[in-house]
Design a protein around this motif. Structure first.
Motif: not given
Length: 376
Positions: A290-296
């Protein structure tokens, strides 16, 4: 409690002329795309027309903060062109998200980008024109000469301004047909989001590498003359408005209040509503995770895995410049190419991304075990 002790005729509206010049910010928000529409030349009432009487005109559309990097071409731009940002709806990208899209040109439909024929700005122009007609008829019925001159001056002022600001969009077309590297680009936004774009060289030049030029109908000297004429007409119209009868001043006040509210509402709408971008076709490409991530770091790894390249990371200085990050980027490239990532030959499907503990690898490079002992 009585407000008008001497009746309706004691109402004072000498300040109504100020209503004609209020609302600059809402008028300017969409003024550039409005000048693309043929409705921009209609004689009509416009709130704050002085906002459109400028000493100089924009030579290009307003760019957005971001970094555009060619995946294989080596090109880099430290801004995102206006149309590209609208086309991808860059404002909708959450922080640290990764999106992949493919852009092609439509085979049927418009042959270029233009203002929407009957968008919100066109509706405002028609509304202002209808109000001008209504006030014009009312001034004749009331036999009010000052109001008649005021409505003619303030209405045709918009036409004069329209001629001076009318323009057409000029996109850079590719002239040479020589072979070039793949033209895919990555857009890195300040919030850490990445947008991967699959496109050909023609589209890349039009949307990412060359700014959109504003080609105006009239030259600079003619524009300055029209601006001067418009300034004088505006002042003359406001003076006449201040000497109109009370009934007509009430009509002008109601018209400008309604128009200011309408312009404010349109300014709050998404800018895509005013553009006809159907010349391009955008297809969203889904991928594993998916598109969402929790960090750079997670977003950067996913972008590398999809593109199967780190050259754009180095060219664009996307990652911090340190030995640990350089080692991590090198391993990320090896892991990306070892799996079955990337997109297929048609650029329609992103294959499964390789599995890799990128956080552990980065921690190891930034603070290797042997150096940790030195800190004890």
């Amino acid at each position: 409690m009585k407000f008008l002790k001497e009746g309706y005729q004691s109402l004072q509206l000498d300040i109504v002329g100020f209503l004609a010049i209020l609302g600059e910010s809402s008028v300017l928000v969409q003024s550039q795309v409005a000048a693309l529409s043929r409705f921009f030349l209609l004689p009509r009432l416009v709130p704050a027309p002085q906002a459109l009487i400028r000493t100089s005109r924009p030579e290009r559309l307003e760019a957005t903060t971001g970094k555009v990097v060619g995946v294989h071409s080596g090109g880099i731009r430290h801004y995102v062109n206006h149309l590209a940002h609208l086309l991808h709806n860059g404002n909708s990208l959450p922080a640290y998200s990764v999106r992949c899209e493919k852009i092609t040109k439509t085979l049927e439909g418009p042959s270029d980008v233009n203002a929407r024929s009957f968008g919100p700005m066109a509706a405002l122009s028609i509304l202002g024109c209808l109000m001008s007609i209504a006030l014009f008829v009312l001034a004749i019925v009331q036999n009010d000469g000052f109001a008649l001159v005021a409505i003619l001056a303030l209405s045709f002022l918009s036409t004069i301004i329209g001629v001076g600001n009318r323009w057409y969009l000029k996109l850079q077309k590719r002239k040479s047909k020589r072979k070039v590297p793949p033209s895919d680009v990555v857009i890195n936004y300040p919030n850490g989001a990445f947008l991967i774009v699959i496109c050909d060289e023609d589209i890349a030049r039009e949307l990412y590498w060359h700014p959109e030029e504003c080609a105006y109908w009239v030259g600079p000297m003619t524009y300055r003359f029209l601006s001067l004429s418009g300034t004088l007409i505006l002042m003359f119209g406001v003076i006449c408005l201040g000497n109109a009868t009370l009934d007509l001043q009430l009509g002008f006040a109601a018209s400008y209040i309604i128009l200011n509210a309408a312009y404010w509402v349109v300014a709050a709408l998404p800018p895509q509503w005013n553009w006809d971008l159907s010349y391009y076709r955008v297809k969203r490409i889904e991928f594993q995770g998916g598109e969402r991530n929790n960090s750079f770091t997670a977003a950067l790894w996913k972008a590398i895995a999809i593109t199967q390249s780190v050259q754009w990371v180095k060219n664009g200085a996307i990652a911090p410049n340190s030995r640990g990050w350089d080692q991590w980027i090198q391993e990320a490239e090896e892991m990306a190419r070892s799996g079955d990532g990337g997109w297929d030959e048609k650029g329609d499907v992103v294959r499964d991304l390789p599995q890799w503990d990128f956080n552990a690898a980065l921690s190891n490079y930034l603070d290797p075990p042997d150096s940790a002992a030195d800190h004890v």
